[in-house]
Motif scaffolding. Structure first.
Motif, PDB file in Angstrom:
ATOM      1  N   HIS A 158      28.826  34.651  39.111  1.00 15.68           N
ATOM      2  CA  HIS A 158      30.032  34.193  38.415  1.00 15.68           C
ATOM      3  C   HIS A 158      30.964  35.366  38.120  1.00 15.68           C
ATOM      4  N   TRP A 159      30.399  36.471  37.616  1.00 15.84           N
ATOM      5  CA  TRP A 159      31.209  37.647  37.310  1.00 15.84           C
ATOM      6  C   TRP A 159      31.851  38.201  38.584  1.00 15.84           C
ATOM      7  N   LEU A 160      31.070  38.285  39.660  1.00 20.15           N
ATOM      8  CA  LEU A 160      31.601  38.789  40.928  1.00 20.15           C
ATOM      9  C   LEU A 160      32.698  37.876  41.470  1.00 20.15           C
ATOM     10  N   ASP A 161      32.542  36.556  41.320  1.00 17.31           N
ATOM     11  CA  ASP A 161      33.594  35.622  41.735  1.00 17.31           C
ATOM     12  C   ASP A 161      34.885  35.863  40.964  1.00 17.31           C
ATOM     13  N   GLU A 162      34.753  36.100  39.650  1.00 19.99           N
ATOM     14  CA  GLU A 162      35.944  36.401  38.841  1.00 19.99           C
ATOM     15  C   GLU A 162      36.630  37.664  39.344  1.00 19.99           C
ATOM     16  N   GLN A 163      35.849  38.700  39.605  1.00 16.84           N
ATOM     17  CA  GLN A 163      36.418  39.959  40.086  1.00 16.84           C
ATOM     18  C   GLN A 163      37.060  39.783  41.463  1.00 16.84           C
ATOM     19  N   ARG A 164      36.407  39.039  42.325  1.00 16.87           N
ATOM     20  CA  ARG A 164      36.943  38.779  43.671  1.00 16.87           C
ATOM     21  C   ARG A 164      38.285  38.065  43.573  1.00 16.87           C
ATOM     22  N   SER A 165      38.380  37.091  42.679  1.00 15.88           N
ATOM     23  CA  SER A 165      39.620  36.343  42.495  1.00 15.88           C
ATOM     24  C   SER A 165      40.743  37.258  42.012  1.00 15.88           C
ATOM     25  N   ILE A 166      40.439  38.122  41.070  1.00 13.22           N
ATOM     26  CA  ILE A 166      41.442  39.069  40.555  1.00 13.22           C
ATOM     27  C   ILE A 166      41.954  39.965  41.676  1.00 13.22           C
ATOM     28  N   TRP A 167      41.035  40.531  42.456  1.00  8.45           N
ATOM     29  CA  TRP A 167      41.445  41.471  43.508  1.00  8.45           C
ATOM     30  C   TRP A 167      42.131  40.775  44.671  1.00  8.45           C
ATOM     31  N   GLU A 168      41.721  39.549  44.979  1.00  7.85           N
ATOM     32  CA  GLU A 168      42.419  38.816  46.040  1.00  7.85           C
ATOM     33  C   GLU A 168      43.848  38.512  45.616  1.00  7.85           C
ATOM     34  N   SER A 169      44.028  38.177  44.352  1.00  9.95           N
ATOM     35  CA  SER A 169      45.374  37.925  43.838  1.00  9.95           C
ATOM     36  C   SER A 169      46.233  39.181  43.949  1.00  9.95           C
ATOM     37  N   ARG A 170      45.641  40.323  43.618  1.00 10.23           N
ATOM     38  CA  ARG A 170      46.386  41.583  43.702  1.00 10.23           C
ATOM     39  C   ARG A 170      46.755  41.917  45.149  1.00 10.23           C
TER      40      ARG A 170
END
Length: 115
Positions: free
Chosen positions: A84-96
């Motif tokens: 779950h934490w990694l998914d959140e981080q992935r989403s943040i970086w993909e957005s960036r």
């Protein structure tokens, strides 16, 4: 949030050691005794048990004693927390990176229009 952070700290601390990662990988195939898990490692059983205790304290594994043998099984709850934490981080970086891509393509289009 602080409790979630503590869980993640424990999860990633357990994953920081190659011996513990190997134990978790092995348990992904099914339950095993401490002796079976310790066999491939060149360390004393008391040293290996420190890894087992840390994995158990951090919630990665569950152990139960059957007679003189201690059996270990993988607990999937921490895997889900880490995922779950990694998914959140992935989403943040993909957005960036999406914003960066938009910026670069817009800048490129504007420079071609000026030519």
């Amino acid at each position: 949030m602080a409790q979630y952070s503590t869980v993640l700290d424990d999860v990633f601390q357990a994953l920081a050691d190659p011996t513990r990662r190997a134990v978790l990988s092995r348990l992904g195939s099914g339950s095993a005794t401490v002796g079976e898990l310790a066999e491939p490692f060149d360390m004393t059983l008391p040293s290996f048990m420190k890894h087992i205790h840390l994995l158990e304290r951090s919630g990665w594994i569950r152990t139960r004693k059957v007679g003189r043998v201690r059996a270990c099984t993988l607990e999937r709850t921490n895997l889900e927390a880490a995922d779950h934490w990694l998914d959140e981080q992935r989403s943040i970086w993909e957005s960036r990176t999406d914003r960066l891509e938009h910026f670069v393509t817009q800048s490129d289009l504007e420079s071609h229009e000026r030519e």
